[in-house]
Design an enzyme around this catalytic site. Structure first.
Site, mmCIF file in Angstrom:
data_model
loop_
_atom_site.group_PDB
_atom_site.id
_atom_site.type_symbol
_atom_site.label_atom_id
_atom_site.label_comp_id
_atom_site.label_asym_id
_atom_site.label_seq_id
_atom_site.Cartn_x
_atom_site.Cartn_y
_atom_site.Cartn_z
ATOM 1 N N THR A 44 -5.619 7.612 7.804
ATOM 2 C CA THR A 44 -6.112 7.782 6.436
ATOM 3 C C THR A 44 -6.274 6.457 5.699
ATOM 4 O O THR A 44 -6.548 6.447 4.500
ATOM 5 C CB THR A 44 -5.192 8.710 5.625
ATOM 6 O OG1 THR A 44 -3.923 8.079 5.430
ATOM 7 C CG2 THR A 44 -5.009 10.048 6.326
ATOM 8 N N THR A 45 -6.081 5.346 6.389
ATOM 9 C CA THR A 45 -6.396 4.032 5.848
ATOM 10 C C THR A 45 -7.193 3.264 6.893
ATOM 11 O O THR A 45 -7.234 3.649 8.069
ATOM 12 C CB THR A 45 -5.134 3.215 5.495
ATOM 13 O OG1 THR A 45 -4.424 2.907 6.691
ATOM 14 C CG2 THR A 45 -4.237 3.971 4.536
ATOM 15 N N HIS B 53 2.743 9.014 0.241
ATOM 16 C CA HIS B 53 1.480 8.927 -0.489
ATOM 17 C C HIS B 53 1.590 9.749 -1.774
ATOM 18 O O HIS B 53 2.094 10.874 -1.749
ATOM 19 C CB HIS B 53 0.319 9.493 0.340
ATOM 20 C CG HIS B 53 -0.021 8.681 1.542
ATOM 21 N ND1 HIS B 53 -0.850 7.583 1.505
ATOM 22 C CD2 HIS B 53 0.369 8.808 2.833
ATOM 23 C CE1 HIS B 53 -0.980 7.070 2.718
ATOM 24 N NE2 HIS B 53 -0.229 7.794 3.545
ATOM 25 N N HIS C 94 6.158 7.434 5.892
ATOM 26 C CA HIS C 94 5.742 6.744 4.679
ATOM 27 C C HIS C 94 5.210 7.753 3.673
ATOM 28 O O HIS C 94 4.942 8.902 4.008
ATOM 29 C CB HIS C 94 4.682 5.684 5.003
ATOM 30 C CG HIS C 94 3.476 6.244 5.654
ATOM 31 N ND1 HIS C 94 3.348 6.354 7.018
ATOM 32 C CD2 HIS C 94 2.336 6.774 5.139
ATOM 33 C CE1 HIS C 94 2.178 6.908 7.308
ATOM 34 N NE2 HIS C 94 1.549 7.187 6.186
ATOM 35 N N HIS D 169 4.132 11.273 5.519
ATOM 36 C CA HIS D 169 3.574 11.300 6.874
ATOM 37 C C HIS D 169 4.623 10.795 7.860
ATOM 38 O O HIS D 169 5.093 9.654 7.751
ATOM 39 C CB HIS D 169 2.328 10.415 6.956
ATOM 40 C CG HIS D 169 1.164 10.955 6.193
ATOM 41 N ND1 HIS D 169 0.049 10.187 5.885
ATOM 42 C CD2 HIS D 169 0.935 12.190 5.684
ATOM 43 C CE1 HIS D 169 -0.814 10.943 5.215
ATOM 44 N NE2 HIS D 169 -0.290 12.154 5.076
ATOM 45 N N HIS E 148 0.815 -1.209 0.000
ATOM 46 C CA HIS E 148 0.000 0.000 0.000
ATOM 47 C C HIS E 148 0.850 1.262 0.000
ATOM 48 O O HIS E 148 0.393 2.325 -0.405
ATOM 49 C CB HIS E 148 -0.917 0.030 1.231
ATOM 50 C CG HIS E 148 -1.933 -1.062 1.251
ATOM 51 N ND1 HIS E 148 -2.032 -1.965 2.285
ATOM 52 C CD2 HIS E 148 -2.893 -1.406 0.357
ATOM 53 C CE1 HIS E 148 -3.027 -2.821 2.027
ATOM 54 N NE2 HIS E 148 -3.553 -2.495 0.874
#
Length: 259
Positions: free
Chosen positions: A211-212, A127, A125, A144, A100
């Site tokens: 956010t997941t 995005h 991580h 993030h 992901h």
């Protein structure tokens, strides 16, 4: 990040630090297959963001939560915000392709200090495109930096990336991201070199969520105002490896964003 450093409670389930990740519960699963009995989710199709809240009972906040992240930051109110201090002194330990996102775990001893509170950095991580927007504007990428205090409360510093000169730290990271899912690779980089250390610390502040999935709320967000540059080529390389991994903006509802 070592198991047992922090625990999250999702419904009746207790989840330790080895599960914290880009959004920030690590589901070590391919987008097309679940691992260890965990519910699969993705960023598109029948398991995409609009369906997350229906995939499992513990994901219900993704559908009914009123303080969800990310958001489009519009009309932030002026406030006397405390200084955001990043006391990062050690280095990274490894990088993992979760299926992901790309997550970089760090050595202990690095802290976010704000308003008299202290949170330890656990990982960061990526995005792409950005998850947060500012006045409707999306950015090429967003990093993030995930912190936790001794009560397992999360604070995330979000760094937006806009197109510009190549980023040396991201340039060094990209070839180190494993192609194999959930197989960490050693990665040793001084945290003094990472982009967030070298940008202005003015920020937007609001209360939000992961956010997941499971989209748990109670996360403190610090979205830095000044973007950091990276090249379009770097963004495209990350996107080719991981794919689009951004949840769209969520309703602000009754929340107030301050700056």
């Amino acid at each position: 990040m070592k198991p047992g450093l922090i625990e999250l409670f999702v419904g009746s389930k207790k989840m330790n630090a080895s599960k914290i990740i880009g959004g920030f519960v690590l589901l070590l699963a391919l987008p097309t297959a679940a691992a260890d009995g965990e519910t699969q989710w993705s960023y598109s199709g029948e398991n995409g963001p609009e369906h997350w809240g229906d995939l499992a009972p513990e994901f219900v906040a993704c559908k009914v939560g009123l303080n969800q992240s990310p958001i489009d930051i519009v009309g932030a109110l002026d406030a006397d915000l405390p200084t955001l201090e990043l006391d990062y002194t050690t280095s990274t330990s490894d990088v993992v392709n979760t299926g992901h996102t790309a997550q970089v775990n760090v050595q202990p001893g690095n802290y976010l200090k704000v308003g008299g509170e202290v949170f330890e950095l656990k990982q960061f991580h990526l995005h792409t495109p950005s998850e947060h927007r500012v006045n409707g504007k999306p950015f090429l990428m967003e990093t993030h930096y995930v912190h936790a205090n001794d009560k397992s409360e999360l604070a995330v510093v979000a760094l937006l990336h806009e197109e510009g000169v190549p980023s040396e730290p991201l340039g060094r990271l990209l070839p180190e991201i494993p192609r194999e899912i959930a197989e960490p690779a050693a990665y040793d980089e001084s945290l003094l070199n990472i982009p967030v250390v070298h940008v202005d610390r003015d920020y937007y502040r609001y209360n939000g969520s992961l956010t997941t999935p499971p989209c748990s709320e109670g996360v403190r967000w610090y979205v830095l105002k000044r973007p950091s540059p990276l090249s379009r080529e770097q963004q495209l390389k990350y996107q080719k490896l991981i794919g689009d991994d951004a949840r769209g903006p969520q309703p602000v509802n009754a929340r107030v964003v301050i700056q």
